[in-house]
Motif scaffolding. Structure first.
Motif, PDB file in Angstrom:
ATOM      1  N   HIS A  13       0.820  -1.204   0.000  1.00  0.00           N
ATOM      2  CA  HIS A  13       0.000   0.000   0.000  1.00  0.00           C
ATOM      3  C   HIS A  13       0.862   1.266   0.000  1.00  0.00           C
ATOM      4  CE1 HIS A  13      -2.927  -2.987   1.619  1.00  0.00           C
ATOM      5  NE2 HIS A  13      -3.741  -2.319   0.832  1.00  0.00           N
ATOM      6  N   ILE A  14       0.487   2.170  -0.874  1.00  0.00           N
ATOM      7  CA  ILE A  14       1.023   3.530  -0.871  1.00  0.00           C
ATOM      8  C   ILE A  14      -0.154   4.463  -0.612  1.00  0.00           C
ATOM      9  CG2 ILE A  14       1.987   5.352  -2.314  1.00  0.00           C
ATOM     10  CD1 ILE A  14       3.735   3.378  -3.652  1.00  0.00           C
ATOM     11  N   PHE A  15       0.046   5.425   0.268  1.00  0.00           N
ATOM     12  CA  PHE A  15      -1.019   6.346   0.655  1.00  0.00           C
ATOM     13  C   PHE A  15      -0.697   7.729   0.088  1.00  0.00           C
ATOM     14  CE2 PHE A  15      -0.435   3.013   3.703  1.00  0.00           C
ATOM     15  CZ  PHE A  15      -1.702   2.605   4.069  1.00  0.00           C
ATOM     16  N   GLN A  16      -1.725   8.434  -0.369  1.00  0.00           N
ATOM     17  CA  GLN A  16      -1.492   9.737  -0.982  1.00  0.00           C
ATOM     18  C   GLN A  16      -2.624  10.687  -0.640  1.00  0.00           C
ATOM     19  OE1 GLN A  16      -0.443   9.475  -5.101  1.00  0.00           O
ATOM     20  NE2 GLN A  16      -0.496  11.677  -5.467  1.00  0.00           N
ATOM     21  N   THR A  17      -2.268  11.923  -0.326  1.00  0.00           N
ATOM     22  CA  THR A  17      -3.239  12.976  -0.068  1.00  0.00           C
ATOM     23  C   THR A  17      -2.623  14.300  -0.503  1.00  0.00           C
ATOM     24  OG1 THR A  17      -4.731  13.921   1.612  1.00  0.00           O
ATOM     25  CG2 THR A  17      -2.468  13.464   2.301  1.00  0.00           C
ATOM     26  N   ASN A  18      -3.357  15.363  -0.347  1.00  0.00           N
ATOM     27  CA  ASN A  18      -2.845  16.690  -0.688  1.00  0.00           C
ATOM     28  C   ASN A  18      -2.973  17.599   0.521  1.00  0.00           C
ATOM     29  OD1 ASN A  18      -3.402  19.672  -1.934  1.00  0.00           O
ATOM     30  ND2 ASN A  18      -2.026  18.499  -3.253  1.00  0.00           N
ATOM     31  N   ILE A  19      -1.892  18.284   0.864  1.00  0.00           N
ATOM     32  CA  ILE A  19      -1.899  19.202   1.998  1.00  0.00           C
ATOM     33  C   ILE A  19      -2.519  20.527   1.560  1.00  0.00           C
ATOM     34  CG2 ILE A  19      -0.465  20.481   3.641  1.00  0.00           C
ATOM     35  CD1 ILE A  19       1.499  18.178   3.623  1.00  0.00           C
ATOM     36  N   ARG A  20      -3.678  20.819   2.087  1.00  0.00           N
ATOM     37  CA  ARG A  20      -4.410  22.021   1.679  1.00  0.00           C
ATOM     38  C   ARG A  20      -3.646  23.296   2.037  1.00  0.00           C
ATOM     39  NH1 ARG A  20      -8.248  18.791   4.050  1.00  0.00           N
ATOM     40  NH2 ARG A  20      -8.180  20.059   5.946  1.00  0.00           N
ATOM     41  N   GLU A  21      -2.855  23.213   3.084  1.00  0.00           N
ATOM     42  CA  GLU A  21      -2.114  24.391   3.564  1.00  0.00           C
ATOM     43  C   GLU A  21      -0.725  24.506   2.916  1.00  0.00           C
ATOM     44  OE1 GLU A  21      -4.945  22.802   6.647  1.00  0.00           O
ATOM     45  OE2 GLU A  21      -3.322  21.968   5.426  1.00  0.00           O
ATOM     46  N   ASN A  22      -0.552  23.913   1.733  1.00  0.00           N
ATOM     47  CA  ASN A  22       0.766  23.893   1.115  1.00  0.00           C
ATOM     48  C   ASN A  22       1.320  25.296   0.870  1.00  0.00           C
ATOM     49  OD1 ASN A  22       2.842  22.011  -0.101  1.00  0.00           O
ATOM     50  ND2 ASN A  22       2.505  23.382  -1.837  1.00  0.00           N
ATOM     51  N   TYR A  76       1.703  19.876  10.509  1.00  0.00           N
ATOM     52  CA  TYR A  76       0.837  19.441   9.406  1.00  0.00           C
ATOM     53  C   TYR A  76       1.149  18.011   8.995  1.00  0.00           C
ATOM     54  CZ  TYR A  76      -1.084  24.124   8.631  1.00  0.00           C
ATOM     55  OH  TYR A  76      -1.746  25.315   8.765  1.00  0.00           O
ATOM     56  N   TYR A  77       2.423  17.645   8.972  1.00  0.00           N
ATOM     57  CA  TYR A  77       2.797  16.295   8.549  1.00  0.00           C
ATOM     58  C   TYR A  77       2.184  15.241   9.475  1.00  0.00           C
ATOM     59  CZ  TYR A  77       6.221  18.471   5.430  1.00  0.00           C
ATOM     60  OH  TYR A  77       6.832  19.211   4.448  1.00  0.00           O
ATOM     61  N   ILE A  78       2.294  15.441  10.769  1.00  0.00           N
ATOM     62  CA  ILE A  78       1.721  14.479  11.715  1.00  0.00           C
ATOM     63  C   ILE A  78       0.201  14.445  11.579  1.00  0.00           C
ATOM     64  CG2 ILE A  78       1.334  13.990  14.152  1.00  0.00           C
ATOM     65  CD1 ILE A  78       4.064  13.174  13.223  1.00  0.00           C
ATOM     66  N   GLU A  79      -0.408  15.606  11.393  1.00  0.00           N
ATOM     67  CA  GLU A  79      -1.865  15.678  11.263  1.00  0.00           C
ATOM     68  C   GLU A  79      -2.347  14.895  10.041  1.00  0.00           C
ATOM     69  OE1 GLU A  79      -5.252  18.985   9.998  1.00  0.00           O
ATOM     70  OE2 GLU A  79      -3.383  19.673  10.944  1.00  0.00           O
ATOM     71  N   TYR A  80      -1.707  15.109   8.912  1.00  0.00           N
ATOM     72  CA  TYR A  80      -2.168  14.469   7.679  1.00  0.00           C
ATOM     73  C   TYR A  80      -1.815  12.988   7.643  1.00  0.00           C
ATOM     74  CZ  TYR A  80      -3.883  18.613   5.251  1.00  0.00           C
ATOM     75  OH  TYR A  80      -4.624  19.694   4.885  1.00  0.00           O
ATOM     76  N   VAL A  81      -0.621  12.629   8.083  1.00  0.00           N
ATOM     77  CA  VAL A  81      -0.213  11.227   8.051  1.00  0.00           C
ATOM     78  C   VAL A  81      -1.081  10.389   8.989  1.00  0.00           C
ATOM     79  CG1 VAL A  81       1.656   9.647   8.690  1.00  0.00           C
ATOM     80  CG2 VAL A  81       2.146  11.633   7.289  1.00  0.00           C
ATOM     81  N   LYS A  83      -4.100  10.485   9.455  1.00  0.00           N
ATOM     82  CA  LYS A  83      -5.367  10.127   8.807  1.00  0.00           C
ATOM     83  C   LYS A  83      -5.234   8.885   7.930  1.00  0.00           C
ATOM     84  CE  LYS A  83      -6.893  14.955   8.742  1.00  0.00           C
ATOM     85  NZ  LYS A  83      -7.243  16.122   7.881  1.00  0.00           N
ATOM     86  N   PHE A  84      -4.003   8.489   7.589  1.00  0.00           N
ATOM     87  CA  PHE A  84      -3.810   7.288   6.781  1.00  0.00           C
ATOM     88  C   PHE A  84      -4.079   6.008   7.574  1.00  0.00           C
ATOM     89  CE2 PHE A  84      -0.498   9.779   4.166  1.00  0.00           C
ATOM     90  CZ  PHE A  84      -1.439  10.133   3.210  1.00  0.00           C
ATOM     91  N   PHE A  85      -3.965   6.077   8.890  1.00  0.00           N
ATOM     92  CA  PHE A  85      -4.046   4.871   9.714  1.00  0.00           C
ATOM     93  C   PHE A  85      -5.499   4.535  10.045  1.00  0.00           C
ATOM     94  CE2 PHE A  85       0.253   6.235  10.035  1.00  0.00           C
ATOM     95  CZ  PHE A  85       0.998   5.070  10.187  1.00  0.00           C
ATOM     96  N   ASP A  86      -5.791   3.231  10.049  1.00  0.00           N
ATOM     97  CA  ASP A  86      -7.167   2.785  10.269  1.00  0.00           C
ATOM     98  C   ASP A  86      -7.498   2.564  11.735  1.00  0.00           C
ATOM     99  OD1 ASP A  86      -5.572   0.595  10.636  1.00  0.00           O
ATOM    100  OD2 ASP A  86      -6.580  -0.691   9.177  1.00  0.00           O
ATOM    101  N   LEU A  91       2.561   8.579  16.400  1.00  0.00           N
ATOM    102  CA  LEU A  91       3.680   8.538  15.479  1.00  0.00           C
ATOM    103  C   LEU A  91       4.731   9.559  15.889  1.00  0.00           C
ATOM    104  CD1 LEU A  91       1.432   9.076  12.334  1.00  0.00           C
ATOM    105  CD2 LEU A  91       1.843   6.887  13.453  1.00  0.00           C
ATOM    106  N   GLU A  92       5.971   9.290  15.496  1.00  0.00           N
ATOM    107  CA  GLU A  92       7.002  10.310  15.664  1.00  0.00           C
ATOM    108  C   GLU A  92       7.877  10.355  14.415  1.00  0.00           C
ATOM    109  OE1 GLU A  92      10.001   9.789  18.620  1.00  0.00           O
ATOM    110  OE2 GLU A  92      10.031   7.607  18.444  1.00  0.00           O
ATOM    111  N   ILE A  93       8.278  11.552  14.056  1.00  0.00           N
ATOM    112  CA  ILE A  93       9.198  11.743  12.937  1.00  0.00           C
ATOM    113  C   ILE A  93      10.616  11.575  13.469  1.00  0.00           C
ATOM    114  CG2 ILE A  93      10.094  13.395  11.262  1.00  0.00           C
ATOM    115  CD1 ILE A  93       7.285  14.617  11.131  1.00  0.00           C
TER     116      ILE A  93
END
Length: 216
Positions: A13-22, A76-81, A83-86, A91-93
């Motif tokens: 699986h590869i997950f993809q989204t778009n960051i609205r606040e880019n 933003y990265y933690i917030e968006y990523v 959402k990929f998890f079910d 998580l930590e970077i």
């Protein structure tokens, strides 16, 4: 009763989204990155084969300034990523850096598995296409880890199999993939007035559902 069927086994699986606040992240990060680029203050990391890629990989002084815990990017990265998890996850970077492509640079085939057994494991890796023009820039290419084994059998045309995957990417997109998955960036034409800038980071999973790193 007809029992004929075709089933896809063991998908990756590869997950993809778009960051609205880019646009906010571009305003925050790109002026700093451009300033660093003009100073030519980064070197090709040891062991990398690429010839002239400008990157902040493993330069802690730069990355902590750009991507510290209080930066908008990290938040933003933690917030968006997440959402990929079910299931609820923590998580930590553990690594984060930028790559700056402007003069036809490339990056060789690699993965994000740590070679140091004492370093925290990278479970997933991410790429944020901070500045990306699909008309002149190339996306990341992902490789099938089972390609060599497939030569012992036959992939039928109806399977639509290809050993390489080029995701459709637009500016602001964020992709998450297993850290073991090999990938690379093809050499492109120079784009002196429009650099391709990505932010890459690795994730360590501390909690997933009822499971946690400490086993509780």
């Amino acid at each position: 009763m007809n029992r004929d069927y075709k089933k896809l086994l063991f998908p990756i699986h590869i997950f993809q989204t778009n960051i609205r606040e880019n646009s906010i992240l571009k305003d925050e990060l790109i002026p700093k990155i451009e300033k660093i680029y003009r100073k030519k203050s980064s070197l090709i990391p040891e062991g990398w084969e690429t010839d002239k890629l400008h990157t902040s990989f493993d330069i802690e002084s730069i990355n902590s300034d750009l991507f510290g815990e209080n930066s908008k990017a990290t938040q933003y990265y933690i917030e968006y990523v997440s959402k990929f998890f079910d299931k609820p996850s923590k998580l930590e970077i553990i690594d984060i850096w930028y790559n700056y492509y402007v003069d036809g640079e490339y990056q060789e085939i690699h993965n994000h598995i740590s070679g140091n057994i004492f370093q925290k494991a990278s479970h997933f890796s991410c790429i944020h296409y901070l500045k990306f023009n699909p008309e002149i820039h190339l996306p990341t290419t992902f490789l099938d880890p089972l390609e060599s084994l497939r030569h012992h059998s036959l992939e039928m045309e109806s399977n639509h199999y290809g050993p390489k995957y080029h995701p459709g990417v637009r500016e602001g997109d964020l992709i998450m993939f297993p850290s073991y998955l090999e990938h690379f960036v093809r050499k492109s034409q120079p784009t002196p007035k429009d650099p391709r800038i990505t932010v890459a980071f690795n994730l360590h999973i501390l909690e997933y559902g009822e499971y946690s790193q400490d086993g509780s």
